[in-house]
Design a protein around this motif. Structure first.
Motif, mmCIF file in Angstrom:
data_model
loop_
_atom_site.group_PDB
_atom_site.id
_atom_site.type_symbol
_atom_site.label_atom_id
_atom_site.label_comp_id
_atom_site.label_asym_id
_atom_site.label_seq_id
_atom_site.Cartn_x
_atom_site.Cartn_y
_atom_site.Cartn_z
ATOM 1 N N GLU A 1 7.421 -5.507 5.898
ATOM 2 C CA GLU A 1 7.093 -6.153 7.176
ATOM 3 C C GLU A 1 5.596 -6.466 7.208
ATOM 4 N N ASN B 1 9.116 -12.811 10.700
ATOM 5 C CA ASN B 1 9.225 -12.092 9.428
ATOM 6 C C ASN B 1 9.860 -10.712 9.619
ATOM 7 N N ASP C 1 10.021 -7.698 -3.366
ATOM 8 C CA ASP C 1 8.839 -8.070 -2.583
ATOM 9 C C ASP C 1 8.636 -9.573 -2.742
ATOM 10 N N TYR D 1 2.723 -6.639 16.537
ATOM 11 C CA TYR D 1 3.269 -5.880 15.397
ATOM 12 C C TYR D 1 4.051 -4.652 15.876
ATOM 13 N N ARG E 1 -3.437 -0.455 -3.767
ATOM 14 C CA ARG E 1 -4.318 -1.311 -2.953
ATOM 15 C C ARG E 1 -5.057 -0.467 -1.909
ATOM 16 N N LYS F 1 8.382 -3.300 15.759
ATOM 17 C CA LYS F 1 8.969 -2.005 15.360
ATOM 18 C C LYS F 1 9.831 -1.440 16.488
ATOM 19 N N GLY G 1 2.385 7.814 11.235
ATOM 20 C CA GLY G 1 1.039 7.624 11.771
ATOM 21 C C GLY G 1 0.196 6.787 10.817
ATOM 22 N N ARG H 1 2.376 -5.684 8.646
ATOM 23 C CA ARG H 1 2.117 -4.386 9.269
ATOM 24 C C ARG H 1 0.773 -4.236 9.980
ATOM 25 N N GLY I 1 8.944 3.002 10.356
ATOM 26 C CA GLY I 1 8.579 2.623 11.716
ATOM 27 C C GLY I 1 7.134 3.024 11.960
ATOM 28 N N PHE J 1 0.814 -1.220 0.000
ATOM 29 C CA PHE J 1 0.000 0.000 0.000
ATOM 30 C C PHE J 1 0.856 1.283 0.000
HETATM 31 P P1 NAD Z 1 1.607 -3.639 3.096
HETATM 32 O O1 NAD Z 1 1.346 -4.917 3.842
HETATM 33 O O2 NAD Z 1 0.596 -3.165 2.134
HETATM 34 O O3 NAD Z 1 3.013 -3.735 2.337
HETATM 35 C C1 NAD Z 1 4.114 -4.463 2.848
HETATM 36 C C2 NAD Z 1 4.767 -5.157 1.669
HETATM 37 O O4 NAD Z 1 5.913 -5.873 2.144
HETATM 38 C C3 NAD Z 1 3.850 -6.187 1.006
HETATM 39 O O5 NAD Z 1 3.812 -5.987 -0.383
HETATM 40 C C4 NAD Z 1 4.463 -7.530 1.382
HETATM 41 O O6 NAD Z 1 4.267 -8.511 0.382
HETATM 42 C C5 NAD Z 1 5.937 -7.166 1.565
HETATM 43 N N1 NAD Z 1 6.670 -8.060 2.491
HETATM 44 C C6 NAD Z 1 6.320 -8.408 3.761
HETATM 45 N N2 NAD Z 1 7.242 -9.249 4.254
HETATM 46 C C7 NAD Z 1 8.199 -9.429 3.300
HETATM 47 C C8 NAD Z 1 9.375 -10.200 3.218
HETATM 48 N N3 NAD Z 1 9.764 -10.984 4.230
HETATM 49 N N4 NAD Z 1 10.117 -10.150 2.091
HETATM 50 C C9 NAD Z 1 9.733 -9.355 1.048
HETATM 51 N N5 NAD Z 1 8.606 -8.620 1.045
HETATM 52 C C10 NAD Z 1 7.843 -8.659 2.179
HETATM 53 O O7 NAD Z 1 1.893 -2.532 4.216
HETATM 54 P P2 NAD Z 1 1.903 -0.935 4.062
HETATM 55 O O8 NAD Z 1 0.636 -0.420 4.591
HETATM 56 O O9 NAD Z 1 2.367 -0.566 2.727
HETATM 57 O O10 NAD Z 1 3.035 -0.568 5.119
HETATM 58 C C11 NAD Z 1 4.401 -0.480 4.707
HETATM 59 C C12 NAD Z 1 5.282 -0.178 5.913
HETATM 60 O O11 NAD Z 1 4.862 1.066 6.477
HETATM 61 C C13 NAD Z 1 5.157 -1.226 6.992
HETATM 62 O O12 NAD Z 1 6.428 -1.531 7.521
HETATM 63 C C14 NAD Z 1 4.285 -0.574 8.044
HETATM 64 O O13 NAD Z 1 4.623 -1.017 9.318
HETATM 65 C C15 NAD Z 1 4.581 0.904 7.858
HETATM 66 N N6 NAD Z 1 3.444 1.755 8.218
HETATM 67 C C16 NAD Z 1 2.229 1.628 7.586
HETATM 68 C C17 NAD Z 1 1.149 2.446 7.967
HETATM 69 C C18 NAD Z 1 -0.220 2.327 7.330
HETATM 70 O O14 NAD Z 1 -1.156 2.996 7.819
HETATM 71 N N7 NAD Z 1 -0.401 1.541 6.277
HETATM 72 C C19 NAD Z 1 1.344 3.386 8.988
HETATM 73 C C20 NAD Z 1 2.585 3.489 9.617
HETATM 74 C C21 NAD Z 1 3.631 2.665 9.226
#
Ligand code: NAD
Ligand code: USQ
Length: 404
Positions: free
Chosen positions: A99, A119, A31, A189, A236, A193, A217, A101, A144, A11
């Protein structure tokens, strides 16, 4: 710059990869597509119809003439391949999104708790080792979370990562120290972090790695200028009880005539940022690396803080949706204050998007456009934080609460 985007199918990662490519950087996405696999296991799909990674990068090439490479690799389990990739590509920067998430998914059961820790911690550590041994000049930018701090205001703004403390030494004299802000994770989770922070601290100190940790955030919205360029580039959009985050869930709930699922009183205050600012902040962070040998650079990547009930009232006010106060599956404070400093990003030029912008309307319109893809059975949040919360959930007739 040559930039590897780990987790670039996700995302935040996909729009970031496009944004960096658009800015002229040489981008490779890495990925393992585990997020798509989890959707299949849960029986849910993104609200938006996302293309395969092959279709995504081909469409980007067709629309812009720019190439984004894709490497299918699991950073937690394929450490040797990861080392080879870092050795061969010698990146200027890597962005680490890869990660598990979702807090609710990390609390779903024993398998999900173990998976999230294995993971996230192995993946982050493998990446640090690969950089240390094969490209030590690379700048690592990690995503983070605000959740490492916990969410209690404590009467002062949450600083960016570090806290100045004064302790009395054995002779009774005051000694000043700068320490990592004490962590108070609220889920398995969020705990990963917090652990990531110690890994970063060690490698920055021992191997002089250049590391930036962005405590972000909750992200809302879905599309950016680049993902809007072609339907095959669409981002997504999670809305289900495991992966959907609160504001995006409320917008989808409103679009399908479902009550807005406020956990408890809705007095929980959280920090928010729009996806368009996420991609801008990451570019700003890449362009401002710390010096080798300095401490980890920690920035709070947030635009504003609001309570859950304020969000619900905002969405209800615009859409006429009903609000339902449902039993809270999480063990969290029912109410909290939260004030956060985002001084560094503001100094770097960020003028953050706030919630009352037209982007809220556009996200509602996008939700309405794809409303037929929503499986409303996947909306209730069902992962209970502990046995007491599970009993409380069992005692509530969720369907009745939602239709009341
Ligand atoms: P997401 O789950 O949509 O994307 C994570 C991507 O990492 C996925 O495409 C997944 O396939 C890949 N992945 C996971 N483990 C893997 C591995 N071992 N090897 C290779 N690829 C791997 O999550 P997101 O919402 O895009 O979040 C991305 C990062 O931002 C995360 O670390 C999350 O903690 C952080 N974050 C997200 C938000 C939010 O609101 N979405 C807010 C704060 C922080
Ligand atoms: N909530 C509701 N109703 C819902 C969903 C959530 O009231 O339908 C409440 C939750 O109980 C919680 C708050 O909204 O109090 C936020 O929940 P969330 O699911 O939007 O956010 P969270 O679980 O904290 O996790 C998300 C991302 C995570 C990121 C984190 C940033 O999934 O990757 O790290 O936001 S932060 O919250 O700032 O720590």
């Amino acid at each position: 710059m040559r930039i590897l985007v780990f987790g670039g199918d996700g995302f935040c990662g996909w729009p970031t990869a496009l944004h960096l490519s658009s800015a002229g950087h040489d981008v490779t996405i890495v990925d393992n597509l585990s997020r798509r696999d989890i959707d299949i296991k849960l029986g849910v799909q993104s609200l938006t119809p996302i293309a395969t990674m092959e279709e995504r990068v081909a469409a980007w090439k067709e629309v812009t003439g720019k190439t984004i490479k894709f490497v299918l690799l699991d950073i937690a389990r394929e450490a040797d391949r990861l080392c080879q990739l870092i050795e061969n590509s010698q990146p200027d920067a890597v962005v680490h999104f890869a990660e598990q998430r979702a807090a609710p998914y990390s609390m779903r059961g024993s398998a999900e708790k173990r998976y999230t820790v294995d993971n996230n911690i192995s993946g982050t550590h493998n990446l640090l080792v690969a950089i240390t041994h094969h490209a030590p000049n690379t700048h690592l930018v990690h995503l983070g979370t605000m959740g490492v701090y916990g969410y209690s205001g404590a009467g002062f703004s949450i600083p960016e990562g570090y806290l100045d403390v004064e302790v009395r030494d054995d002779a009774g004299q005051p000694q000043s120290r700068e320490i990592l802000f004490p962590t108070k994770p609220g889920s398995v989770y969020h705990m990963t972090k917090s652990l990531d922070q110690l890994l970063f601290q060690f490698y920055a100190q021992n191997d002089q790695l250049k590391i930036t940790d962005l405590h972000q955030g909750i992200v809302w919205g879905t599309q950016t200028d680049e993902t809007n360029m072609d339907s095959r580039l669409i981002n997504r959009f999670d809305y289900d009880g495991e992966y959907g985050t609160v504001l995006n869930r409320f917008l989808v709930e409103a679009a399908i005539g479902h009550p807005l699922t406020v956990h408890g009183t809705g007095g929980q205050t959280r920090a928010f940022i729009n996806i368009r600012d996420t991609v801008r902040c990451i570019e700003l962070a890449i362009n401002a690396p710390p010096e080798p040998g300095s401490k980890v650079k920690i920035l709070n990547q947030v635009a504003e803080t609001l309570t859950v009930i304020d969000l619900a009232n905002l969405v209800a006010g615009r859409t006429g949706a009903k609000i339902a106060h449902v039993a809270n599956p999480r063990a969290e404070a029912t109410e909290n204050d939260l004030v956060v400093s985002n001084a560094t990003f503001r100094a770097l030029g960020l003028d953050p998007i706030l919630l009352d912008s037209t982007l809220l309307e556009r996200t509602i319109a996008l939700s309405q456009k794809h409303r037929e893809r929503v499986n409303s059975a996947m909306i209730p949040a069902q992962s209970a934080w502990n046995s007491q919360r599970q009993q409380e959930l069992n005692a509530h007739d969720l369907a009745a609460e939602l239709t009341a």
